[in-house]
Design a protein around this motif. Structure first.
Motif, PDB file in Angstrom:
ATOM      1  N   ALA A  94      52.562  18.609  46.914  1.00 57.05           N
ATOM      2  CA  ALA A  94      53.484  19.335  46.411  1.00 57.05           C
ATOM      3  C   ALA A  94      53.295  20.919  46.418  1.00 57.05           C
ATOM      4  O   ALA A  94      52.241  21.551  45.979  1.00 57.05           O
ATOM      5  CB  ALA A  94      54.265  19.129  45.179  1.00 57.05           C
ATOM      6  N   VAL A  95      54.034  21.609  47.440  1.00 58.10           N
ATOM      7  CA  VAL A  95      53.827  23.212  47.424  1.00 58.10           C
ATOM      8  C   VAL A  95      54.855  23.856  46.952  1.00 58.10           C
ATOM      9  O   VAL A  95      56.121  23.529  47.466  1.00 58.10           O
ATOM     10  CB  VAL A  95      53.610  23.502  48.957  1.00 58.10           C
ATOM     11  CG1 VAL A  95      53.074  24.910  48.894  1.00 58.10           C
ATOM     12  CG2 VAL A  95      52.521  22.555  49.433  1.00 58.10           C
ATOM     13  N   THR A  96      54.768  24.932  45.926  1.00 55.93           N
ATOM     14  CA  THR A  96      55.988  25.704  45.511  1.00 55.93           C
ATOM     15  C   THR A  96      55.674  27.398  45.666  1.00 55.93           C
ATOM     16  O   THR A  96      54.427  27.716  45.645  1.00 55.93           O
ATOM     17  CB  THR A  96      56.454  25.271  44.120  1.00 55.93           C
ATOM     18  OG1 THR A  96      57.531  25.938  43.805  1.00 55.93           O
ATOM     19  CG2 THR A  96      55.230  25.490  43.104  1.00 55.93           C
ATOM     20  N   ALA A  97      56.937  27.969  45.698  1.00 55.62           N
ATOM     21  CA  ALA A  97      56.829  29.505  45.815  1.00 55.62           C
ATOM     22  C   ALA A  97      56.683  29.681  44.391  1.00 55.62           C
ATOM     23  O   ALA A  97      57.144  29.492  43.583  1.00 55.62           O
ATOM     24  CB  ALA A  97      57.911  29.928  46.468  1.00 55.62           C
ATOM     25  N   GLY A  98      55.613  30.660  44.106  1.00 57.49           N
ATOM     26  CA  GLY A  98      55.466  31.353  42.749  1.00 57.49           C
ATOM     27  C   GLY A  98      54.297  32.083  42.553  1.00 57.49           C
ATOM     28  O   GLY A  98      53.439  32.039  43.451  1.00 57.49           O
ATOM     29  N   THR A  99      54.283  32.889  41.450  1.00 59.38           N
ATOM     30  CA  THR A  99      52.942  33.653  41.374  1.00 59.38           C
ATOM     31  C   THR A  99      52.089  33.015  40.096  1.00 59.38           C
ATOM     32  O   THR A  99      52.616  32.330  39.357  1.00 59.38           O
ATOM     33  CB  THR A  99      53.185  34.929  40.793  1.00 59.38           C
ATOM     34  OG1 THR A  99      53.952  35.089  39.807  1.00 59.38           O
ATOM     35  CG2 THR A  99      54.060  35.441  42.046  1.00 59.38           C
ATOM     36  N   ALA A 100      50.887  33.393  39.868  1.00 60.62           N
ATOM     37  CA  ALA A 100      50.467  33.020  38.775  1.00 60.62           C
ATOM     38  C   ALA A 100      50.763  33.477  37.578  1.00 60.62           C
ATOM     39  O   ALA A 100      50.796  32.672  36.468  1.00 60.62           O
ATOM     40  CB  ALA A 100      48.799  33.529  38.707  1.00 60.62           C
ATOM     41  N   GLU A 101      51.497  34.661  37.482  1.00 61.93           N
ATOM     42  CA  GLU A 101      52.317  35.031  36.192  1.00 61.93           C
ATOM     43  C   GLU A 101      53.572  34.664  36.095  1.00 61.93           C
ATOM     44  O   GLU A 101      54.170  34.350  34.805  1.00 61.93           O
ATOM     45  CB  GLU A 101      52.462  36.618  36.427  1.00 61.93           C
ATOM     46  CG  GLU A 101      51.001  37.205  36.614  1.00 61.93           C
ATOM     47  CD  GLU A 101      50.522  37.626  37.927  1.00 61.93           C
ATOM     48  OE1 GLU A 101      49.482  37.951  38.293  1.00 61.93           O
ATOM     49  OE2 GLU A 101      51.360  36.768  38.747  1.00 61.93           O
ATOM     50  N   ALA A 102      54.261  33.911  37.010  1.00 62.39           N
ATOM     51  CA  ALA A 102      55.606  33.446  36.901  1.00 62.39           C
ATOM     52  C   ALA A 102      55.637  32.064  38.050  1.00 62.39           C
ATOM     53  O   ALA A 102      56.047  32.128  39.262  1.00 62.39           O
ATOM     54  CB  ALA A 102      56.585  34.263  37.345  1.00 62.39           C
ATOM     55  N   TRP A 117      41.879  34.062  41.182  1.00 63.76           N
ATOM     56  CA  TRP A 117      41.941  34.767  40.022  1.00 63.76           C
ATOM     57  C   TRP A 117      41.981  36.200  39.888  1.00 63.76           C
ATOM     58  O   TRP A 117      42.734  36.920  39.271  1.00 63.76           O
ATOM     59  CB  TRP A 117      41.271  34.103  38.991  1.00 63.76           C
ATOM     60  CG  TRP A 117      41.610  34.487  37.674  1.00 63.76           C
ATOM     61  CD1 TRP A 117      41.163  35.686  36.767  1.00 63.76           C
ATOM     62  CD2 TRP A 117      42.382  33.965  36.752  1.00 63.76           C
ATOM     63  NE1 TRP A 117      41.773  35.486  35.606  1.00 63.76           N
ATOM     64  CE2 TRP A 117      42.450  34.518  35.437  1.00 63.76           C
ATOM     65  CE3 TRP A 117      43.494  32.841  37.006  1.00 63.76           C
ATOM     66  CZ2 TRP A 117      43.130  34.229  34.462  1.00 63.76           C
ATOM     67  CZ3 TRP A 117      44.311  32.480  35.647  1.00 63.76           C
ATOM     68  CH2 TRP A 117      44.299  33.143  34.620  1.00 63.76           C
ATOM     69  N   HIS A 118      40.988  36.974  40.459  1.00 62.95           N
ATOM     70  CA  HIS A 118      40.990  38.374  40.615  1.00 62.95           C
ATOM     71  C   HIS A 118      42.263  39.236  41.148  1.00 62.95           C
ATOM     72  O   HIS A 118      42.543  40.310  40.610  1.00 62.95           O
ATOM     73  CB  HIS A 118      39.794  38.888  41.450  1.00 62.95           C
ATOM     74  CG  HIS A 118      39.711  38.549  42.815  1.00 62.95           C
ATOM     75  ND1 HIS A 118      39.730  37.315  43.031  1.00 62.95           N
ATOM     76  CD2 HIS A 118      39.792  39.274  43.784  1.00 62.95           C
ATOM     77  CE1 HIS A 118      39.596  37.297  44.498  1.00 62.95           C
ATOM     78  NE2 HIS A 118      39.953  38.355  44.989  1.00 62.95           N
ATOM     79  N   TRP A 119      43.186  38.570  41.583  1.00 62.59           N
ATOM     80  CA  TRP A 119      44.340  39.212  42.220  1.00 62.59           C
ATOM     81  C   TRP A 119      45.381  39.119  41.146  1.00 62.59           C
ATOM     82  O   TRP A 119      46.298  39.969  41.345  1.00 62.59           O
ATOM     83  CB  TRP A 119      45.041  38.383  43.081  1.00 62.59           C
ATOM     84  CG  TRP A 119      44.022  38.579  44.719  1.00 62.59           C
ATOM     85  CD1 TRP A 119      43.330  37.661  45.371  1.00 62.59           C
ATOM     86  CD2 TRP A 119      44.088  39.764  45.626  1.00 62.59           C
ATOM     87  NE1 TRP A 119      42.985  38.046  46.451  1.00 62.59           N
ATOM     88  CE2 TRP A 119      43.555  39.463  46.585  1.00 62.59           C
ATOM     89  CE3 TRP A 119      44.655  40.985  45.526  1.00 62.59           C
ATOM     90  CZ2 TRP A 119      43.181  40.336  47.766  1.00 62.59           C
ATOM     91  CZ3 TRP A 119      44.568  41.974  46.394  1.00 62.59           C
ATOM     92  CH2 TRP A 119      43.620  41.505  47.620  1.00 62.59           C
ATOM     93  N   PHE A 120      45.271  38.499  40.212  1.00 62.66           N
ATOM     94  CA  PHE A 120      46.385  38.085  39.135  1.00 62.66           C
ATOM     95  C   PHE A 120      46.461  39.064  37.918  1.00 62.66           C
ATOM     96  O   PHE A 120      45.153  39.938  38.001  1.00 62.66           O
ATOM     97  CB  PHE A 120      46.278  36.685  38.626  1.00 62.66           C
ATOM     98  CG  PHE A 120      46.274  35.738  39.347  1.00 62.66           C
ATOM     99  CD1 PHE A 120      46.792  35.785  40.634  1.00 62.66           C
ATOM    100  CD2 PHE A 120      45.760  34.326  38.981  1.00 62.66           C
ATOM    101  CE1 PHE A 120      46.692  34.622  41.596  1.00 62.66           C
ATOM    102  CE2 PHE A 120      45.571  33.272  39.947  1.00 62.66           C
ATOM    103  CZ  PHE A 120      46.193  33.321  41.314  1.00 62.66           C
ATOM    104  N   SER A 121      47.269  39.532  37.417  1.00 60.57           N
ATOM    105  CA  SER A 121      47.481  40.134  36.058  1.00 60.57           C
ATOM    106  C   SER A 121      46.915  39.304  34.904  1.00 60.57           C
ATOM    107  O   SER A 121      47.713  38.405  34.490  1.00 60.57           O
ATOM    108  CB  SER A 121      48.793  40.721  35.749  1.00 60.57           C
ATOM    109  OG  SER A 121      49.075  41.196  34.554  1.00 60.57           O
ATOM    110  N   GLY A 122      45.564  39.379  34.692  1.00 56.16           N
ATOM    111  CA  GLY A 122      44.699  38.701  34.081  1.00 56.16           C
ATOM    112  C   GLY A 122      45.844  38.076  32.599  1.00 56.16           C
ATOM    113  O   GLY A 122      45.619  36.741  32.328  1.00 56.16           O
ATOM    114  N   GLY A 123      46.156  39.062  31.741  1.00 58.10           N
ATOM    115  CA  GLY A 123      46.776  38.422  30.466  1.00 58.10           C
ATOM    116  C   GLY A 123      48.156  37.896  30.974  1.00 58.10           C
ATOM    117  O   GLY A 123      48.326  36.695  30.248  1.00 58.10           O
ATOM    118  N   GLN A 124      49.008  38.296  31.788  1.00 59.60           N
ATOM    119  CA  GLN A 124      50.181  37.507  32.077  1.00 59.60           C
ATOM    120  C   GLN A 124      49.961  35.981  32.744  1.00 59.60           C
ATOM    121  O   GLN A 124      50.517  35.247  32.330  1.00 59.60           O
ATOM    122  CB  GLN A 124      50.906  38.347  32.957  1.00 59.60           C
ATOM    123  CG  GLN A 124      51.489  39.551  32.341  1.00 59.60           C
ATOM    124  CD  GLN A 124      52.306  40.365  33.477  1.00 59.60           C
ATOM    125  OE1 GLN A 124      53.143  39.805  34.158  1.00 59.60           O
ATOM    126  NE2 GLN A 124      52.001  41.540  33.490  1.00 59.60           N
TER     127      GLN A 124
END
Length: 256
Positions: free
Chosen positions: A87-95, A112-119
């Motif tokens: 299953a593949v879905t569009a989304g970001t690590a924060e949302a 992970w380094h691309w993400f906004s860590g806290g969010q």
């Protein structure tokens, strides 16, 4: 969805090169993570920033149900083509857009380094069932080898100041004192990648921040990479060589 400009534009343009030129991961690293999280039939794992599915396909080997989340359409399309059973879905690590408590584990490989860590960690906490776990995986250049260190220097020489990197360990800060999380554990494996001159050069040229450079700047980077490889005795595009990588695996458990 908001993602870093280098990733958003670069990976749109280089999905094919990304898939062809990057190494996979040692089976020992998958086995360690599968035991630690754990991953097995009857459990669900969310793969954040799944890209073209380099690690997704290994997660599927555990028997767990895999949900791949990827914001860049071209990368997502390539993943769906290569792994039709995932299953593949569009989304970001924060949302991610996924349901609360839908996962027993969350994994981020090379992302992970691309993400906004806290969010991103807040989103992971929302996705995980109590007792769940997070795994982080990177392939990094083995810079104990002098020519590989020089290759990495070429890579970073033209990087923008805000380019995220797993090498500065800034990504760790969000875990410090975070309630509900166990201490990060880690293991590291050598991951030599048998490849060709052409693929090593493509690995450099398909890097997100290099793809977005102007044509002249790209050719300068290419020339530097080719010159370095020639000095190692690799003269033709189809010459074989071993590119030394290290696979870094980290994990922590969520017990709110």
């Amino acid at each position: 969805m908001t993602i870093h400009h280098a990733a958003g534009i670069g990976y749109q343009r280089s999905a094919g090169g990304y898939e062809r030129s990057r190494p996979s991961y040692p089976m020992a690293s998958l086995a360690e993570l599968a035991d630690a999280l754990p991953l097995e039939a009857g459990r669900t794992v969310v793969d954040l920033g799944a890209g073209t599915g380099k690690f997704t396909r290994l997660l599927a080997l555990t028997g767990a149900e895999v949900i791949a989340v990827e914001p860049v359409a071209q990368m997502r399309d390539r993943l769906a083509e290569l792994l039709p059973g995932v299953a593949v879905t569009a989304g970001t690590a924060e949302a991610t857009g996924l349901a609360d408590g839908c996962a027993d584990a969350v994994v981020a490989a090379q992302s992970w380094h691309w993400f906004s860590g806290g969010q991103a960690l807040s989103e992971v906490e929302r996705l995980l069932r109590p007792g769940g776990a997070l795994g982080l995986v990177w392939n990094t250049y083995d810079t104990s080898v002098p020519w590989v260190r020089e290759f990495q220097d070429i890579y970073f020489r033209c990087a923008p100041r805000d380019l995220p990197s797993p090498l500065d360990d800034g990504w760790r800060q969000v875990f410090t004192g975070r309630p509900g999380w166990s201490e990060l554990r880690e293991r590291h494996w050598p991951n030599p990648h048998s490849t060709t001159v052409a693929d090593v050069v493509e690995r450099m040229m398909s890097s997100s921040h290099i793809v977005v450079l102007g044509g002249a700047e790209q050719e300068q980077v290419r020339a530097q990479a080719v010159d370095l490889l020639k000095r190692q005795g690799a003269m033709r595009d189809d010459d074989r060589l071993e590119m030394p990588y290290t696979t870094d695996v980290y994990w922590a458990h969520w017990r709110p």
